[in-house]
Design a protein around this motif. Structure first.
Motif, PDB file in Angstrom:
ATOM      1  N   GLU A 124     -76.796 -25.350 -36.276  1.00 47.29           N
ATOM      2  CA  GLU A 124     -77.999 -26.067 -35.875  1.00 47.29           C
ATOM      3  C   GLU A 124     -78.339 -25.731 -34.433  1.00 47.29           C
ATOM      4  N   ASP A 125     -79.632 -25.516 -34.194  1.00 44.55           N
ATOM      5  CA  ASP A 125     -80.094 -25.322 -32.826  1.00 44.55           C
ATOM      6  C   ASP A 125     -80.041 -26.653 -32.090  1.00 44.55           C
ATOM      7  N   LEU A 126     -80.034 -26.569 -30.780  1.00 39.45           N
ATOM      8  CA  LEU A 126     -80.095 -27.763 -29.957  1.00 39.45           C
ATOM      9  C   LEU A 126     -81.540 -28.243 -29.947  1.00 39.45           C
ATOM     10  N   GLN A 127     -81.798 -29.427 -30.479  1.00 36.43           N
ATOM     11  CA  GLN A 127     -83.160 -29.945 -30.621  1.00 36.43           C
ATOM     12  C   GLN A 127     -83.562 -30.746 -29.378  1.00 36.43           C
ATOM     13  N   ILE A 128     -84.786 -30.483 -28.902  1.00 37.19           N
ATOM     14  CA  ILE A 128     -85.329 -31.220 -27.760  1.00 37.19           C
ATOM     15  C   ILE A 128     -86.690 -31.772 -28.156  1.00 37.19           C
ATOM     16  N   ASP A 166     -95.211 -32.937 -26.712  1.00 35.84           N
ATOM     17  CA  ASP A 166     -95.978 -31.974 -27.497  1.00 35.84           C
ATOM     18  C   ASP A 166     -95.336 -31.641 -28.841  1.00 35.84           C
ATOM     19  N   GLY A 167     -94.116 -32.077 -29.079  1.00 32.86           N
ATOM     20  CA  GLY A 167     -93.462 -31.804 -30.349  1.00 32.86           C
ATOM     21  C   GLY A 167     -91.964 -31.612 -30.193  1.00 32.86           C
ATOM     22  N   LEU A 168     -91.377 -31.023 -31.208  1.00 33.06           N
ATOM     23  CA  LEU A 168     -89.937 -30.796 -31.260  1.00 33.06           C
ATOM     24  C   LEU A 168     -89.682 -29.303 -31.199  1.00 33.06           C
ATOM     25  N   THR A 169     -88.701 -28.900 -30.411  1.00 34.50           N
ATOM     26  CA  THR A 169     -88.359 -27.485 -30.324  1.00 34.50           C
ATOM     27  C   THR A 169     -86.848 -27.331 -30.400  1.00 34.50           C
ATOM     28  N   GLY A 170     -86.420 -26.152 -30.769  1.00 32.38           N
ATOM     29  CA  GLY A 170     -85.002 -25.850 -30.864  1.00 32.38           C
ATOM     30  C   GLY A 170     -84.611 -24.769 -29.873  1.00 32.38           C
ATOM     31  N   LEU A 171     -83.459 -24.950 -29.248  1.00 31.05           N
ATOM     32  CA  LEU A 171     -82.898 -23.957 -28.348  1.00 31.05           C
ATOM     33  C   LEU A 171     -81.685 -23.347 -29.032  1.00 31.05           C
ATOM     34  N   SER A 172     -81.609 -22.022 -29.049  1.00 28.10           N
ATOM     35  CA  SER A 172     -80.495 -21.378 -29.733  1.00 28.10           C
ATOM     36  C   SER A 172     -79.180 -21.716 -29.034  1.00 28.10           C
ATOM     37  N   ILE A 213     -93.370 -24.270 -27.237  1.00 25.85           N
ATOM     38  CA  ILE A 213     -93.981 -24.987 -28.352  1.00 25.85           C
ATOM     39  C   ILE A 213     -95.440 -24.579 -28.381  1.00 25.85           C
ATOM     40  N   ALA A 214     -95.901 -24.114 -29.537  1.00 19.86           N
ATOM     41  CA  ALA A 214     -97.300 -23.710 -29.677  1.00 19.86           C
ATOM     42  C   ALA A 214     -98.087 -24.849 -30.313  1.00 19.86           C
ATOM     43  N   ASN A 215     -99.168 -25.236 -29.675  1.00 20.25           N
ATOM     44  CA  ASN A 215    -100.056 -26.285 -30.183  1.00 20.25           C
ATOM     45  C   ASN A 215    -101.418 -25.669 -30.464  1.00 20.25           C
ATOM     46  N   VAL A 216    -101.986 -25.998 -31.610  1.00 24.53           N
ATOM     47  CA  VAL A 216    -103.313 -25.513 -31.966  1.00 24.53           C
ATOM     48  C   VAL A 216    -104.307 -26.636 -31.710  1.00 24.53           C
ATOM     49  N   ILE A 243    -102.250 -23.201 -27.559  1.00 27.91           N
ATOM     50  CA  ILE A 243    -101.730 -23.441 -26.216  1.00 27.91           C
ATOM     51  C   ILE A 243    -100.218 -23.555 -26.315  1.00 27.91           C
ATOM     52  N   ALA A 244     -99.520 -22.789 -25.490  1.00 28.84           N
ATOM     53  CA  ALA A 244     -98.059 -22.808 -25.493  1.00 28.84           C
ATOM     54  C   ALA A 244     -97.545 -23.654 -24.337  1.00 28.84           C
ATOM     55  N   THR A 245     -96.585 -24.489 -24.626  1.00 27.19           N
ATOM     56  CA  THR A 245     -95.929 -25.314 -23.620  1.00 27.19           C
ATOM     57  C   THR A 245     -94.469 -24.891 -23.544  1.00 27.19           C
ATOM     58  N   THR A 246     -93.987 -24.629 -22.349  1.00 29.85           N
ATOM     59  CA  THR A 246     -92.595 -24.231 -22.172  1.00 29.85           C
ATOM     60  C   THR A 246     -91.739 -25.467 -21.941  1.00 29.85           C
ATOM     61  N   VAL A 247     -90.615 -25.530 -22.652  1.00 31.78           N
ATOM     62  CA  VAL A 247     -89.674 -26.644 -22.562  1.00 31.78           C
ATOM     63  C   VAL A 247     -88.359 -26.102 -22.010  1.00 31.78           C
ATOM     64  N   TYR A 248     -87.744 -26.845 -21.087  1.00 33.03           N
ATOM     65  CA  TYR A 248     -86.505 -26.409 -20.446  1.00 33.03           C
ATOM     66  C   TYR A 248     -85.384 -27.401 -20.719  1.00 33.03           C
ATOM     67  N   LEU A 249     -84.186 -26.869 -20.948  1.00 31.68           N
ATOM     68  CA  LEU A 249     -83.008 -27.724 -21.073  1.00 31.68           C
ATOM     69  C   LEU A 249     -82.677 -28.338 -19.712  1.00 31.68           C
ATOM     70  N   LEU A 250     -82.697 -27.512 -18.683  1.00 33.33           N
ATOM     71  CA  LEU A 250     -82.527 -27.965 -17.306  1.00 33.33           C
ATOM     72  C   LEU A 250     -83.801 -27.632 -16.537  1.00 33.33           C
TER      73      LEU A 250
END
Length: 161
Positions: A47-51, A55-61, A83-86, A101-108
């Motif tokens: 399972e990816d690390l879910q954040i 804007d939504g849910l994304t997974g980090l490898s 995360i891509a939002n239409v 529109i893409a939103t970048t999500v960071y773990l740190l």
């Protein structure tokens, strides 16, 4: 009957290190090269690390390895994902126009330029972290690797996985 209070800071682990890695390599290729350099067996987690963000849910490898001989847990985690939002146009003229529109999500979030994080848990005192950083830096495609001071992290709760 006496009440006993347990504070959250009593559960914070201090026996882990976080190494920041700057590279253009894909996650699986980086894990392969770290395996060769550090003689570990990082494997892709099921399972990816879910954040969750607004804007939504994304997974980090995530790649992990548990060293049973030394009781050390290794985690290689992607620090950023998009995360891509239409969105649809407003009004009559642009009603059929859709924009992505893409939103970048960071773990740190305080380390936005870091591509990957290597978290090593249950470290023994005899394990030289600076030597590990040097070996990671010796990988041809790694431009920079360094230890992150975990006491200065604002979002250290994101490293609980």
């Amino acid at each position: 009957m006496a009440t006993q209070k347990i504070y959250i800071h009593e559960f914070e682990e201090s026996d882990y290190e976080v190494i920041a890695i700057h590279t253009t390599l894909e996650d699986s290729r980086l894990a392969y090269h770290i395996n060769r350099q550090l003689e570990v067996l990082l494997a892709r987690s099921e399972e990816d690390l879910q954040i969750q963000v607004k804007d939504g849910l994304t997974g980090l490898s995530r790649f992990e390895f548990y060293d049973e001989a030394q009781f050390i847990t290794w985690n290689l985690v992607q620090n950023k994902s998009e995360i891509a939002n239409v969105t649809s146009g407003t009004g009559d003229l642009f009603a059929s126009l859709q924009e992505e529109i893409a939103t970048t999500v960071y773990l740190l979030p305080e380390f936005k330029k870091v591509d990957y994080l290597l978290k090593i848990e249950n470290l023994e005192d005899d394990l030289d972290v600076e030597a590990l950083v040097k070996k990671i830096s010796d990988i041809e495609w790694v431009s920079l690797a360094y230890c992150i001071d975990k006491d200065k992290l604002k979002s250290k709760h994101n490293l609980i996985f």
